[in-house]
Scaffold this motif. Structure first.
Motif, PDB file in Angstrom:
ATOM      1  N   GLY A 129       0.803  -1.230   0.000  1.00 16.72           N
ATOM      2  CA  GLY A 129       0.000   0.000   0.000  1.00 16.72           C
ATOM      3  C   GLY A 129       0.825   1.263   0.000  1.00 16.72           C
ATOM      4  O   GLY A 129       0.296   2.337  -0.326  1.00 16.72           O
ATOM      5  N   LYS A 130       2.090   1.177   0.360  1.00 14.08           N
ATOM      6  CA  LYS A 130       2.935   2.376   0.368  1.00 14.08           C
ATOM      7  C   LYS A 130       3.176   2.854  -1.062  1.00 14.08           C
ATOM      8  O   LYS A 130       3.497   2.061  -1.950  1.00 14.08           O
ATOM      9  N   ARG A 131       3.068   4.158  -1.252  1.00  9.48           N
ATOM     10  CA  ARG A 131       3.284   4.756  -2.565  1.00  9.48           C
ATOM     11  C   ARG A 131       4.665   5.408  -2.623  1.00  9.48           C
ATOM     12  O   ARG A 131       5.152   5.920  -1.619  1.00  9.48           O
ATOM     13  N   THR A 132       5.253   5.402  -3.798  1.00  9.15           N
ATOM     14  CA  THR A 132       6.581   5.978  -3.951  1.00  9.15           C
ATOM     15  C   THR A 132       6.716   6.566  -5.350  1.00  9.15           C
ATOM     16  O   THR A 132       5.988   6.191  -6.271  1.00  9.15           O
ATOM     17  N   TYR A 133       7.637   7.502  -5.503  1.00 10.64           N
ATOM     18  CA  TYR A 133       7.910   8.059  -6.828  1.00 10.64           C
ATOM     19  C   TYR A 133       8.636   7.010  -7.663  1.00 10.64           C
ATOM     20  O   TYR A 133       9.570   6.356  -7.185  1.00 10.64           O
ATOM     21  N   LEU A 134       8.220   6.862  -8.891  1.00  8.71           N
ATOM     22  CA  LEU A 134       8.765   5.803  -9.736  1.00  8.71           C
ATOM     23  C   LEU A 134      10.256   5.965 -10.001  1.00  8.71           C
ATOM     24  O   LEU A 134      10.994   4.977 -10.048  1.00  8.71           O
ATOM     25  N   HIS A 135      10.724   7.195 -10.149  1.00  4.89           N
ATOM     26  CA  HIS A 135      12.126   7.397 -10.514  1.00  4.89           C
ATOM     27  C   HIS A 135      13.088   7.104  -9.371  1.00  4.89           C
ATOM     28  O   HIS A 135      14.294   6.981  -9.584  1.00  4.89           O
ATOM     29  N   GLN A 136      12.551   6.960  -8.138  1.00  2.00           N
ATOM     30  CA  GLN A 136      13.409   6.784  -6.978  1.00  2.00           C
ATOM     31  C   GLN A 136      13.772   5.328  -6.697  1.00  2.00           C
ATOM     32  O   GLN A 136      14.615   5.057  -5.841  1.00  2.00           O
ATOM     33  N   THR A 137      13.140   4.394  -7.374  1.00  6.43           N
ATOM     34  CA  THR A 137      13.341   2.980  -7.067  1.00  6.43           C
ATOM     35  C   THR A 137      13.726   2.180  -8.301  1.00  6.43           C
ATOM     36  O   THR A 137      13.397   2.555  -9.434  1.00  6.43           O
ATOM     37  N   GLY A 138      14.399   1.059  -8.057  1.00  2.00           N
ATOM     38  CA  GLY A 138      14.678   0.138  -9.152  1.00  2.00           C
ATOM     39  C   GLY A 138      13.389  -0.378  -9.756  1.00  2.00           C
ATOM     40  O   GLY A 138      13.259  -0.497 -10.983  1.00  2.00           O
ATOM     41  N   LEU A 139      12.423  -0.708  -8.915  1.00  2.04           N
ATOM     42  CA  LEU A 139      11.124  -1.185  -9.393  1.00  2.04           C
ATOM     43  C   LEU A 139      10.459  -0.150 -10.296  1.00  2.04           C
ATOM     44  O   LEU A 139       9.953  -0.475 -11.376  1.00  2.04           O
ATOM     45  N   GLY A 140      10.465   1.100  -9.842  1.00  9.33           N
ATOM     46  CA  GLY A 140       9.841   2.163 -10.635  1.00  9.33           C
ATOM     47  C   GLY A 140      10.557   2.398 -11.941  1.00  9.33           C
ATOM     48  O   GLY A 140       9.922   2.604 -12.984  1.00  9.33           O
ATOM     49  N   LYS A 141      11.902   2.374 -11.902  1.00  8.97           N
ATOM     50  CA  LYS A 141      12.658   2.586 -13.138  1.00  8.97           C
ATOM     51  C   LYS A 141      12.448   1.429 -14.115  1.00  8.97           C
ATOM     52  O   LYS A 141      12.455   1.634 -15.337  1.00  8.97           O
ATOM     53  N   ALA A 142      12.250   0.216 -13.584  1.00  7.32           N
ATOM     54  CA  ALA A 142      11.949  -0.918 -14.456  1.00  7.32           C
ATOM     55  C   ALA A 142      10.641  -0.685 -15.198  1.00  7.32           C
ATOM     56  O   ALA A 142      10.533  -0.944 -16.406  1.00  7.32           O
ATOM     57  N   ILE A 143       9.633  -0.173 -14.488  1.00  4.05           N
ATOM     58  CA  ILE A 143       8.349   0.130 -15.122  1.00  4.05           C
ATOM     59  C   ILE A 143       8.491   1.273 -16.115  1.00  4.05           C
ATOM     60  O   ILE A 143       8.006   1.202 -17.257  1.00  4.05           O
ATOM     61  N   LEU A 144       9.179   2.339 -15.725  1.00  8.20           N
ATOM     62  CA  LEU A 144       9.361   3.494 -16.610  1.00  8.20           C
ATOM     63  C   LEU A 144      10.088   3.115 -17.892  1.00  8.20           C
ATOM     64  O   LEU A 144       9.824   3.682 -18.960  1.00  8.20           O
ATOM     65  N   SER A 145      11.002   2.147 -17.795  1.00 11.34           N
ATOM     66  CA  SER A 145      11.781   1.750 -18.978  1.00 11.34           C
ATOM     67  C   SER A 145      10.916   1.127 -20.055  1.00 11.34           C
ATOM     68  O   SER A 145      11.316   1.060 -21.223  1.00 11.34           O
ATOM     69  N   LEU A 147       7.850   2.268 -20.772  1.00 12.18           N
ATOM     70  CA  LEU A 147       6.921   3.287 -21.248  1.00 12.18           C
ATOM     71  C   LEU A 147       7.570   4.126 -22.341  1.00 12.18           C
ATOM     72  O   LEU A 147       8.794   4.178 -22.461  1.00 12.18           O
ATOM     73  N   SER A 148       6.738   4.836 -23.096  1.00 16.22           N
ATOM     74  CA  SER A 148       7.255   5.733 -24.130  1.00 16.22           C
ATOM     75  C   SER A 148       7.833   6.984 -23.474  1.00 16.22           C
ATOM     76  O   SER A 148       7.537   7.294 -22.310  1.00 16.22           O
ATOM     77  N   GLU A 149       8.633   7.714 -24.219  1.00 17.77           N
ATOM     78  CA  GLU A 149       9.216   8.949 -23.697  1.00 17.77           C
ATOM     79  C   GLU A 149       8.121   9.943 -23.323  1.00 17.77           C
ATOM     80  O   GLU A 149       8.227  10.644 -22.320  1.00 17.77           O
ATOM     81  N   ALA A 150       7.060   9.978 -24.132  1.00 19.79           N
ATOM     82  CA  ALA A 150       5.953  10.893 -23.844  1.00 19.79           C
ATOM     83  C   ALA A 150       5.263  10.521 -22.533  1.00 19.79           C
ATOM     84  O   ALA A 150       4.881  11.396 -21.740  1.00 19.79           O
TER      85      ALA A 150
END
Length: 252
Positions: A129-145, A147-150
């Motif tokens: 349930g804890k929320r975090t900024y995607l760019h701050q975590t390995g998990l978030g960066k994996a998801i961002l990678s 996605l499209s640049e837009a």
């Protein structure tokens, strides 16, 4: 939702619940001070929430009630990726001795939905349930990678790139370079970017090849997560688990 259609009373109710959760219980005056609202107004909200069994009152302290436990269970039951990923995450934690977890994206933030600790795992503030900024975590960066640049730009425009530690990536161009490198090698690396001294290897879960449904990871202190274990063994283990999850998800 457009600003003109937002219901202020509903927003106040939600902010009260979030405040009580954050403070782990609070009195009327504390909640009113936290939200900058009159005590009498907050008291009316609290009475309504208590009458509908969303809060309990312990002497003069209000706490969220067990009614939210039922809501949480409902979310868990409908979250298919959690059910499918759990056995693989448990095995990752047991094999590595570290903390393994699953994160999904919601409202352009990351939400931890499952975590399992190995026998050597350190205590972290991550919890379901804890929320975090995607760019701050390995998990978030994996998801961002994935996605499209837009799409990444939209997330940056909404939330910015706030810093959590000295290692947090706060520059857009540097983040884009990091995401390109993540796509190329197939996994993300967290070098103490949300929690100092903690390293993480994370792999996106993208069964359709179009949009990720989440990401899994193993995290541990840099004193143990280093050398061949960090550079080769851990990426292989997490990638293998992610592959199994994607196959199972595709045919579930």
């Amino acid at each position: 939702m457009a600003n003109q259609t937002r219901i202020k009373s509903a927003e106040t109710t939600l902010r009260i619940i979030e405040t009580i959760k954050t403070l782990d219980g609070a009195g009327v005056a504390d909640i009113a001070a936290e939200l900058g609202r009159p005590t009498s107004t907050i008291h009316n909200y609290l009475q309504t929430l208590e009458a509908n069994e969303y809060l309990i009152k312990d002497d003069k302290t209000y706490r969220v009630s067990l009614r939210f436990l039922g809501l949480g269970k409902h979310i868990e039951d409908r979250l298919q990726i959690r059910k499918i990923a759990m056995p693989e995450i448990d095995e990752l934690a047991d094999r590595t001795g570290e903390l393994a977890g699953l994160l999904v994206e919601e409202h352009n933030k990351g939400v931890y939905v499952y975590l399992h600790s190995g026998d050597k795992a350190v205590y972290l503030d991550a919890r379901p349930g804890k929320r975090t900024y995607l760019h701050q975590t390995g998990l978030g960066k994996a998801i961002l990678s994935e996605l499209s640049e837009a799409e990444v730009d939209t997330i940056i425009d909404e939330h910015g790139l706030p810093r959590a530690t000295p290692n947090t990536i706060t520059d857009r161009d540097r983040l884009m370079t990091e995401l390109a490198e993540t796509r190329e090698r197939g996994y993300a690396i967290d070098r103490g970017e949300r929690v100092s001294g903690v390293r993480c290897i994370a792999v996106p879960i993208n069964p359709s090849g179009e949009k990720p449904v989440g990401a899994i990871s193993v995290s541990g202190p840099k004193s143990r997560v280093k050398g061949d274990f960090f550079e080769q063994q851990l990426p292989e283990l997490v990638t293998e688990a992610a592959n199994v999850i994607e196959i199972n998800y595709r045919f579930a």
